[in-house]
Design a protein around this motif. Structure first.
Motif: not given
Length: 380
Positions: A146-151, A170-172, A188-192, A347-349
């Motif tokens: 499924x689509x991740x919410x960032x999309x 979390x991030x990949x 996404x296994x790594x916590x932000x 950050x998520x960038x």
């Protein structure tokens, strides 16, 4: 700053390949086919450019001349209402010789979205044409299921339904997509875990995470010979920070390449929006810590960071690299620690998803509180 019209249902969505395309290589080809189905399911009409299925270029889909022609055609004709790049790559810089920036600046603006090598266009659209762009996911990412919410956040931004974005939980670090599993969603296994360097102190929300605290203490110990005031003990806690300015940035690998060329209109942009100041968002793909240090030194001494209000750094692709005892975060502080403005890390960038979509050229309000980050865009 000129802002394009937001997408409406039945809008024509242009898909071009100014960098890599989606030819026969997996998982990109199948993933892109699924993305086309997704766009159609959302009521859009995909318009696929002539270079998308080509692979005869060096570091991109085809020749720079053809890539430039595709960019011009999609921006200057009525065949589409907004444009997404289908992928990143290596040599999109060569396309710029063939892009009609004067024509694009004079035409009705269109959204362009992409990241990585697409910095060559997201950045120059804002700084040369005064047209806002979106540093966000490439089209093929919309083929995951499924689509991740960032999309869905990126699409909501393109539709004008959402002008505030937030970090994700979390991030990949290691993706699951492969030729055998081309539509895999994010792993996404790594916590932000955001950290902030501000007023000579490094702050991070430890919570009860002993590993996070140990990592930060190690960073402090490593950097202290470089900056004697690098101390977490007196850092602001809890963090509650708000900064405003004009959003500008992209992939550092590409920005260093643009710096000093005829396509570098950064200082003109900074002067035009002097009253706003700039918030630089940056991330790195191929650069190691010493390359990041040198790249930031170059941009700093080229005058790019005059009147900067804050720096936002995404996780570098080689996030765990260390060279001569220096990691990526330490490299940044070594060059920019004396700027006197907040520096936000991890950050998520960028290249380690998910990624918050960023409107390059927009007036942004950054709010960092605890371990959360939000960006609200004002289209002014």
């Amino acid at each position: 700053m000129k802002y394009p019209d937001f997408l409406q249902k039945n809008s024509k969505l242009g898909l071009i390949a100014p960098s890599f395309g989606c030819a026969s290589t997996e998982p990109y080809h199948t993933r892109f086919q699924h993305a086309l189905s997704y766009f159609e399911s959302q009521g859009y009409k995909p318009v696929v450019g002539p270079n998308v299925y080509l692979e005869d270029g060096i570091g991109k889909s085809t020749t720079a001349e053809k890539c430039g022609a595709e960019i011009n055609d999609f921006f200057l004709s009525d065949k589409c209402d907004a444009i997404l790049s289908v992928g990143g790559g290596e040599t999109m810089c060569e396309d710029l010789e063939f892009v009609d920036f004067d024509g694009i600046a004079a035409a009705k603006p269109k959204w362009f979205m992409g990241y990585s090598d697409n910095t060559n266009l997201t950045y120059t659209l804002a700084t040369i044409c005064d047209v806002a762009s979106i540093y966000g996911p490439n089209a093929s990412s919309f083929g995951m299921s499924p689509l991740h919410p960032f999309l869905t956040d990126a699409m909501a931004l393109l539709e004008g339904n959402q002008l505030t974005v937030h970090n994700y939980e979390a991030w990949e670090l290691e993706g699951l997509d492969s030729p055998e599993n081309p539509t895999a969603t994010l792993n996404c296994t790594e916590p932000f875990r955001m950290s902030v360097y501000h007023a000579g102190k490094l702050w991070q929300n430890f919570s009860d995470d002993a590993d996070a605290k140990n990592d930060l203490e190690r960073a402090i110990t490593s950097v202290s010979p470089v900056r004697s005031d690098f101390d977490v003990s007196a850092a602001p806690d809890p963090l509650d920070l708000t900064v405003q300015g004009r959003m500008l940035g992209g992939c550092l690998d590409i920005l260093c390449c643009l710096c000093g060329t005829k396509f570098d209109h950064t200082k003109d942009f900074i002067e035009k929006y002097n009253a706003d100041g700039t918030i630089f968002f940056l991330e790195a793909c191929d650069l190691n810590p010493l390359s990041i240090l040198r790249g930031l030194w170059q941009l700093k001494n080229a005058g790019w960071f005059k009147n900067v209000k804050a720096f936002l750094f995404g996780r570098p692709l080689h996030i765990n690299d260390s060279v001569m005892g220096l990691d990526c975060r330490q490299a940044v502080i070594h060059v920019l620690g004396d700027a006197g403005v907040p520096i936000l890390f991890d950050l998520d960038i960028g290249h380690l998803p998910p990624q918050m979509p960023i409107i390059c050229g927009a007036f942004g309000t950054i709010h960092a509180k605890g371990n959360t980050l939000s960006i609200t865009y004002s289209l002014e």
